[in-house]
Design a protein around this motif. Structure first.
Motif, short mmCIF file in Angstrom:
data_model
loop_
_atom_site.label_atom_id
_atom_site.label_comp_id
_atom_site.label_asym_id
_atom_site.label_seq_id
_atom_site.Cartn_x
_atom_site.Cartn_y
_atom_site.Cartn_z
N LYS A 1 6.27 16.77 25.92
CA LYS A 1 6.74 17.62 24.94
C LYS A 1 5.81 19.22 25.51
O LYS A 1 4.62 18.90 25.43
CB LYS A 1 6.28 17.55 23.66
CG LYS A 1 7.09 18.47 22.51
CD LYS A 1 8.54 18.36 22.38
CE LYS A 1 9.22 19.04 21.29
NZ LYS A 1 10.43 19.14 21.63
N LEU A 2 6.49 20.08 25.78
CA LEU A 2 5.94 21.34 26.27
C LEU A 2 5.65 22.25 25.31
O LEU A 2 4.82 22.79 25.05
CB LEU A 2 6.68 21.95 27.59
CG LEU A 2 6.78 21.07 28.78
CD1 LEU A 2 7.40 21.79 29.97
CD2 LEU A 2 5.13 20.91 29.40
N ILE A 3 6.86 22.47 24.52
CA ILE A 3 6.99 23.43 23.27
C ILE A 3 7.16 22.70 22.23
O ILE A 3 7.99 22.07 21.75
CB ILE A 3 8.10 24.30 23.44
CG1 ILE A 3 7.89 25.48 24.61
CG2 ILE A 3 8.13 25.24 22.26
CD1 ILE A 3 9.23 26.20 24.77
N GLY B 1 7.93 22.39 38.82
CA GLY B 1 6.41 21.77 38.85
C GLY B 1 6.36 20.55 37.85
O GLY B 1 5.51 19.63 37.92
N VAL B 2 7.58 20.46 37.06
CA VAL B 2 7.19 19.16 36.07
C VAL B 2 8.45 18.32 36.25
O VAL B 2 8.55 17.26 36.63
CB VAL B 2 7.65 20.09 34.60
CG1 VAL B 2 7.57 18.87 33.90
CG2 VAL B 2 6.36 20.88 34.54
N LEU B 3 9.78 19.15 36.27
CA LEU B 3 10.94 18.06 36.58
C LEU B 3 10.85 17.29 37.59
O LEU B 3 11.14 15.90 37.62
CB LEU B 3 12.34 18.87 36.35
CG LEU B 3 13.54 17.87 36.47
CD1 LEU B 3 13.70 17.22 35.27
CD2 LEU B 3 14.90 18.96 36.37
N PRO B 4 10.74 17.84 38.72
CA PRO B 4 10.89 17.05 40.06
C PRO B 4 9.61 16.45 40.53
O PRO B 4 9.48 15.96 41.87
CB PRO B 4 11.43 17.90 41.17
CG PRO B 4 10.63 19.39 40.73
CD PRO B 4 10.59 19.14 39.31
N LYS B 5 8.53 16.50 39.67
CA LYS B 5 7.22 15.79 40.12
C LYS B 5 6.77 14.64 39.05
O LYS B 5 7.28 14.39 38.16
CB LYS B 5 6.14 17.13 40.00
CG LYS B 5 6.39 18.21 40.82
CD LYS B 5 6.54 17.94 42.37
CE LYS B 5 6.84 19.39 42.79
NZ LYS B 5 6.99 19.48 44.30
N GLU B 6 5.65 13.86 39.69
CA GLU B 6 5.00 12.78 39.28
C GLU B 6 3.55 13.05 39.44
O GLU B 6 3.19 13.49 40.18
CB GLU B 6 5.53 11.44 39.72
CG GLU B 6 6.75 10.98 39.23
CD GLU B 6 7.42 9.80 39.66
OE1 GLU B 6 7.88 8.94 38.81
OE2 GLU B 6 7.01 9.21 40.83
N GLU C 1 -0.20 19.50 37.25
CA GLU C 1 -0.59 20.86 37.54
C GLU C 1 0.58 21.47 37.25
O GLU C 1 0.44 22.67 36.96
CB GLU C 1 -0.72 20.82 39.26
CG GLU C 1 -2.07 20.31 39.85
CD GLU C 1 -2.19 19.94 41.29
OE1 GLU C 1 -1.07 20.14 42.01
OE2 GLU C 1 -3.28 19.66 41.74
N GLY C 2 1.81 21.17 37.44
CA GLY C 2 3.03 21.92 36.74
C GLY C 2 3.11 21.98 35.41
O GLY C 2 3.46 23.16 35.07
N VAL C 3 2.81 20.80 34.47
CA VAL C 3 2.41 21.16 33.15
C VAL C 3 1.57 22.19 32.89
O VAL C 3 1.69 23.06 32.00
CB VAL C 3 2.14 19.66 32.42
CG1 VAL C 3 1.64 19.93 31.17
CG2 VAL C 3 3.24 18.76 32.75
N ALA C 4 0.38 22.26 33.48
CA ALA C 4 -0.58 23.17 33.09
C ALA C 4 -0.07 24.43 33.21
O ALA C 4 -0.49 25.45 32.71
CB ALA C 4 -1.89 22.69 33.86
N ALA C 5 0.50 24.53 34.57
CA ALA C 5 1.21 26.14 34.84
C ALA C 5 2.18 26.60 33.86
O ALA C 5 2.15 27.79 33.42
CB ALA C 5 1.79 26.21 36.24
N SER C 6 2.86 25.68 33.21
CA SER C 6 4.11 25.74 32.49
C SER C 6 3.42 26.17 31.14
O SER C 6 3.63 27.16 30.29
CB SER C 6 4.90 24.59 32.22
OG SER C 6 5.54 24.09 33.52
N VAL D 1 7.84 30.92 34.39
CA VAL D 1 8.32 29.77 33.49
C VAL D 1 9.36 28.76 34.29
O VAL D 1 9.30 27.88 34.25
CB VAL D 1 8.88 30.22 32.08
CG1 VAL D 1 9.51 29.29 31.20
CG2 VAL D 1 7.74 30.84 31.28
N MET D 2 10.35 29.52 34.79
CA MET D 2 11.41 28.82 35.41
C MET D 2 10.72 27.74 36.38
O MET D 2 11.18 26.79 36.88
CB MET D 2 12.51 29.70 36.11
CG MET D 2 13.38 30.28 35.29
SD MET D 2 14.76 29.18 34.77
CE MET D 2 15.48 28.93 36.17
#
Length: 129
Positions: free
Chosen positions: A78-80, A16-21, A27-32, A9-10
């Motif tokens: 929004k992830l959660i 994969g989410v914060l430092p990417k566009e 892909e980071g969102v999907a993994a998250s 999760v970390m």
């Protein structure tokens, strides 16, 4: 298994989410989301990960109750949410509202400033402070 999930999760959110566009962030969102599904199953039917009181797993994942809102605000997603992860959303609220936790959160505005700078530096738009 829980330690592995915490790390996943970390890494998926922080790396994969914060430092990417764009596609990399998607892909980071999907993994998250996959990693958060696991946590949703672990917390389902419980107030905290260990049961009725805050335990070590809650402390390890506690950043989700404060930092994740900041990351979501910065990246505009929004992830959660209550619909996708009702048990995890309820846990976030319960954990964040515990007096010992609520009274000791780091300053939100400072965190926003810090993570905006980190994101911009990773995207080549500035330098971290």
């Amino acid at each position: 298994m829980f330690l592995y999930s915490w790390l996943q999760v970390m890494q998926s959110i922080g790396g994969g989410v914060l430092p990417k566009e764009g596609k990399e962030q998607e892909e980071g969102v999907a993994a998250s989301m996959e990693n958060l599904k696991y946590l949703e199953e672990e917390i389902r039917g419980k107030k905290f990960f260990g049961g009725e009181t805050i335990g070590l797993a809650d402390i390890a994942l506690g950043w989700l109750a404060h930092y994740l809102d900041i990351v979501e605000e910065i990246v505009g997603l929004k992830l959660i949410d209550q619909e996708k992860f009702p048990s995890l959303a309820a846990w976030k609220q319960e954990f964040a509202n515990a007096p010992i936790i609520r009274e000791n959160w780091p300053d939100r505005d400072k965190l926003v400033t810090k993570y905006v700078a980190v994101r911009e530096a990773n995207l080549g738009k500035g330098t971290p402070q």
